[in-house]
Design a protein around this motif. Structure first.
Motif: not given
Length: 323
Positions: A30-44
């Protein structure tokens, strides 16, 4: 009624849990500056978390995880290679295990030029410069990209492995990687899982958004036989003898008929150069060479081009006879 209420509560809790898992891929980003990028990679399906639904942003990236991630993200493969024997990861990296889950990824990385150290161990932690280098090599497997001619000043440049400098420079120029406020890159520092995911995401976006350099067709090689001429001699009322002559730089060259095509009353004759024997020496004397064939007198013989073509194995495509 009481049973229905319990069932309703259970279903509601299940929905909340399911939706929660969908919205929040990891419970510690939740506080990771790369949160959205991490979630995108996980979804892929490119990255996975650790036990307990955690991503462990500050954890170090092992070579096994990092190489597997790059191979999957950039869809690297060896589908176009045919092997005499099945490759084993220990053929390239003696410290790895052939039956390990990461084995195929390292084989693919090796054969795609990611330049993984030969003495690597699966649990070795990647440094920032190592991941940068392997990431850049993965990007360049997607095509030939143009980069502006700019050298980024790195304060701790003396710590950078010279073999990795070009890769780091290109990542900095393309803003896939960045320096800190003091222009430090920290090349020998172990890369965190969060930073690696951020660079990887931006690398994939770079490939997606950046056009590759178009291939420039190679210019045809100059033909050694010049000044082709065609002469026709009547053999009888039905057959003509056709001779093609040209000037070669020495007597080692020859000329032969490659094919004859019959189109609209014409016999289109294509000739090709016979290359000299590379194991012989020839005097450098301009020499006339020739090739002869016979065609039906009903057709007008013409040359397919004004230059001899490179030697090949094409056959005469006609009922005519070639000498």
């Amino acid at each position: 009624m009481k049973i229905k209420a319990v069932l309703l509560l259970a279903v509601s809790m299940l929905l909340v849990f399911t939706l929660g898992q969908t919205v929040f891929a990891f419970n510690d980003t939740s506080k990771d500056p790369n949160k959205s990028k991490i979630e995108s990679l996980e979804k892929q399906g490119i990255i996975k978390g650790e036990k307990g639904g955690k991503f462990n942003s500050n954890g170090k990236l092992t070579y096994a995880a990092g190489i597997s991630m790059l191979v999957k993200a950039f869809d690297l493969n060896i589908d176009n290679i045919r092997f005499i024997k099945e490759p084993k990861v220990t053929d390239y990296y003696p410290n790895l295990k052939d039956n390990a889950w990461y084995a195929d990824a390292f084989i693919i990385a090796q054969l795609n030029g990611l330049e993984v150290p030969k003495n690597v161990k699966a649990n070795d932690e990647m440094t920032r410069e190592q991941f940068a280098h392997h990431l850049f090599k993965s990007i360049m497997k997607q095509g030939d990209f143009a980069f502006i001619e700019l050298y980024m000043t790195i304060n701790d440049e003396k710590d950078v492995n010279k073999d990795y400098m070009d890769s780091i420079q290109k990542l900095l120029i393309s803003k896939i990687a960045t320096l800190d406020k003091k222009n430090n890159f920290y090349p020998k520092q172990k890369i965190t899982r969060s930073v690696a995911a951020g660079w990887l995401y931006d690398g994939l976006e770079f490939v997606k958004e950046t056009p590759t350099i178009p291939e420039v067709p190679a210019e045809p090689a100059p033909q050694p036989i010049q000044g082709l001429k065609l002469t026709v001699t009547s053999v009888d009322k039905n057959i003509n003898k056709v001779t093609v002559t040209g000037q070669a730089p020495h007597p080692g060259y020859g000329l032969r008929v490659a094919s004859i095509s019959f189109v609209d009353g014409q016999a289109i004759i294509k000739v090709e150069t016979v290359q000299p024997d590379p194991d012989k020496m020839y005097p450098q004397v301009i020499t006339e060479v020739s090739a002869t064939t016979y065609v039906d007198a009903a057709y007008k013989p013409v040359l397919a081009s004004t230059e001899a073509h490179a030697s090949g194995d094409a056959a005469v495509s006609s009922p005519a006879l070639a000498s």
